[in-house]
Motif scaffolding. Structure first.
Motif, PDB file in Angstrom:
ATOM      1  N   PRO A 151     -40.515 -33.547   2.504  1.00  0.00           N
ATOM      2  CA  PRO A 151     -40.750 -34.641   1.545  1.00  0.00           C
ATOM      3  C   PRO A 151     -39.501 -34.914   0.712  1.00  0.00           C
ATOM      4  O   PRO A 151     -38.531 -34.165   0.750  1.00  0.00           O
ATOM      5  N   ILE A 152     -39.555 -35.988  -0.044  1.00  0.00           N
ATOM      6  CA  ILE A 152     -38.469 -36.305  -0.982  1.00  0.00           C
ATOM      7  C   ILE A 152     -38.454 -35.237  -2.068  1.00  0.00           C
ATOM      8  O   ILE A 152     -39.515 -34.815  -2.560  1.00  0.00           O
ATOM      9  N   SER A 153     -37.260 -34.818  -2.470  1.00  0.00           N
ATOM     10  CA  SER A 153     -37.122 -33.541  -3.169  1.00  0.00           C
ATOM     11  C   SER A 153     -37.796 -33.473  -4.525  1.00  0.00           C
ATOM     12  O   SER A 153     -38.259 -32.420  -4.907  1.00  0.00           O
ATOM     13  N   ASN A 154     -37.891 -34.520  -5.276  1.00  0.00           N
ATOM     14  CA  ASN A 154     -38.510 -34.413  -6.598  1.00  0.00           C
ATOM     15  C   ASN A 154     -39.963 -34.872  -6.605  1.00  0.00           C
ATOM     16  O   ASN A 154     -40.549 -35.086  -7.668  1.00  0.00           O
ATOM     17  N   HIS A 155     -40.529 -35.026  -5.432  1.00  0.00           N
ATOM     18  CA  HIS A 155     -41.911 -35.447  -5.352  1.00  0.00           C
ATOM     19  C   HIS A 155     -42.852 -34.245  -5.428  1.00  0.00           C
ATOM     20  O   HIS A 155     -42.515 -33.136  -5.007  1.00  0.00           O
ATOM     21  N   LEU A 156     -44.050 -34.516  -5.989  1.00  0.00           N
ATOM     22  CA  LEU A 156     -44.994 -33.440  -6.236  1.00  0.00           C
ATOM     23  C   LEU A 156     -46.270 -33.564  -5.416  1.00  0.00           C
ATOM     24  O   LEU A 156     -47.036 -32.609  -5.334  1.00  0.00           O
TER      25      LEU A 156
ATOM     26  N   TYR B 210     -51.352 -30.961  -3.632  1.00  0.00           N
ATOM     27  CA  TYR B 210     -50.648 -30.964  -4.916  1.00  0.00           C
ATOM     28  C   TYR B 210     -50.761 -29.590  -5.530  1.00  0.00           C
ATOM     29  O   TYR B 210     -51.819 -28.962  -5.466  1.00  0.00           O
ATOM     30  N   ASN B 211     -49.692 -29.139  -6.112  1.00  0.00           N
ATOM     31  CA  ASN B 211     -49.692 -27.855  -6.818  1.00  0.00           C
ATOM     32  C   ASN B 211     -50.145 -26.731  -5.891  1.00  0.00           C
ATOM     33  O   ASN B 211     -50.929 -25.856  -6.281  1.00  0.00           O
ATOM     34  N   ASN B 212     -49.658 -26.790  -4.662  1.00  0.00           N
ATOM     35  CA  ASN B 212     -49.911 -25.764  -3.645  1.00  0.00           C
ATOM     36  C   ASN B 212     -51.358 -25.636  -3.215  1.00  0.00           C
ATOM     37  O   ASN B 212     -51.770 -24.561  -2.754  1.00  0.00           O
TER      38      ASN B 212
END
Lengths: 113, 112
Positions: free
Chosen positions: A25-30, A50-52
């Motif tokens: 994914p794009i690096s600063n995406h969550l 999200y959030n693992n």
């Protein structure tokens, strides 16, 4: 410009085999997503992450499917025992937050024979 | 269950003409997205519409959202061949992380 990258671009596998589709994914995406598109049909949601942990999943995402973010950069979709009907284009997507658009990768074409 | 319907599904038009693609959805949502897909390619984000009355324009494309009517439109002005593609609307059905429900897509062909 940052982009979502997927590998491989095309995977051919025999029915019953396990496959792992990979995404960076794009690096600063969550937020991370998998969608699929059976040839000529509409795009269908599989799962969000999200959030693992899984946030949402569709009825398509049964026990044969799993997702993982093993190392903080890759996001993978595993299909344990592929069926013919799993043949589709699988798109990974990522988003900065839940209100902005998700950016899609170029897709992995999975062919189950 | 959220359903998203687009029409028309196929549209063939001449360059220079105007046309509108419609996207109806069945349950309340304030987040609607338009994507473009070229044959064999990925989905390119065009517009994000987040509130009732939202209107966004980029070049010859303009998108609007009416949440009360549960309707979004994608208007094409003075079409050019480069706009030939399949256009999808997608509605977010979840709180928190996105769960997009896509329409069937509108295959747009623009002829010289």
């Amino acid at each position: 410009e940052p982009e979502v990258t997927q590998t491989p671009s095309h995977q051919v596998t025999q029915m019953g085999q396990e496959v792992i589709l990979r995404c960076v994914p794009i690096s600063n995406h969550l937020y991370f997503y998998w969608y699929r598109q059976i040839l000529g049909q509409k795009v269908e949601f599989l799962v969000s992450f999200y959030n693992n942990e899984i946030s949402e999943k569709s009825e398509i995402f049964d026990d044969q499917f799993s997702v993982e973010r093993p190392d903080g950069s890759n996001f993978t979709l595993k299909i344990r025992s592929t069926k013919l009907e799993d043949s589709a284009m699988y798109f990974c997507a990522s988003g900065r937050d839940s209100n902005t658009e998700a950016f899609f990768g170029q897709g992995t074409r999975l062919t189950v024979v | 269950e959220l359903k998203v319907e687009q029409n028309p599904l196929f549209l063939s038009m001449q360059e220079g003409k105007n046309y509108t693609i419609y996207c109806n959805y069945s349950t309340t949502s304030d987040r609607l997205y338009w994507y473009r897909q070229d044959p064999g390619k990925s989905l390119e984000s065009l517009f994000v519409l987040l509130s009732n009355g939202a209107v966004k324009q980029e070049g010859r494309l303009m998108a609007s959202l009416d949440t009360k009517a549960r309707l979004s439109t994608l208007h094409i002005t003075a079409a050019v061949h480069d706009l030939s593609a399949t256009y999808f609307c997608a509605v977010d059905s979840a709180e928190g992380a996105q769960k997009l429900v896509f329409g069937q897509g509108t295959r747009l062909t623009i002829n010289p």
